[in-house]
Design a protein around this motif. Structure first.
Motif: not given
Length: 168
Positions: A136-160
């Motif tokens: 509808p006109e009053e809805n503005i798409p901000l983003n698309i979040i793609h979701v699923g069971h991962p087939d890649q596992f990026p390493e956790p990281r601290d970006q401080y």
């Protein structure tokens, strides 16, 4: 998973298995989204949960940054009919961004992968998504979040980075 662990583990995942996301997991993600803060508790959001392969393929073409094959997409939209009156209307962006981050963290917490692909303020992408979903006109798409069971596992990281912290 503890919250601080999820914060470190949350990474953008762009490759997924074909395994569907369960209704239970979708429910968890939607509860997390709507647990986010919103200015004056206006909750100016709508979430379009897309499982249809045809619609997912059309969303891949909506913007050059969303060509990701995942079994689920969540399109986060600002619903201007629930937004605060001017001059505070644009707080919907912050509200929907908080909901988006909650979805990403919840996905990590339950073992799913996800990636946030921005739409707003790219006018062409916004119109493509609106047309694809028949929004509808009053809805503005901000983003698309793609979701699923991962087939890649990026390493956790601290970006401080201390140089971006300014104590006053």
């Amino acid at each position: 998973m503890e919250l601080l662990e999820a914060l470190q583990k949350r990474r953008s995942v762009r490759r997924f298995t074909e395994e569907a996301v369960s209704k239970k997991d979708i429910d968890i993600l939607m509860h997390a989204a709507m647990s986010g803060p919103s200015a004056c508790n206006a909750r100016p959001w709508d979430f379009y949960v897309v499982e249809s392969k045809t619609v997912l393929q059309n969303l891949h073409k909506a913007t050059k940054y969303s060509d990701i094959s995942a079994p689920l997409a969540i399109v986060v939209c600002g619903n201007l009919s629930h937004a605060l009156p001017a001059p505070l209307t644009d707080f919907w962006v912050q509200d929907c961004s908080a909901a988006t981050e909650n979805i990403l963290l919840a996905a990590t917490g339950i073992g799913l992968g996800a990636v946030w692909c921005g739409i707003y303020p790219n006018r062409d992408a916004m119109e493509n998504v609106k047309k694809t979903l028949g929004l509808p006109e009053e809805n503005i798409p901000l983003n698309i979040i793609h979701v699923g069971h991962p087939d890649q596992f990026p390493e956790p990281r601290d970006q401080y980075d201390e140089k971006h912290v300014h104590l006053i």
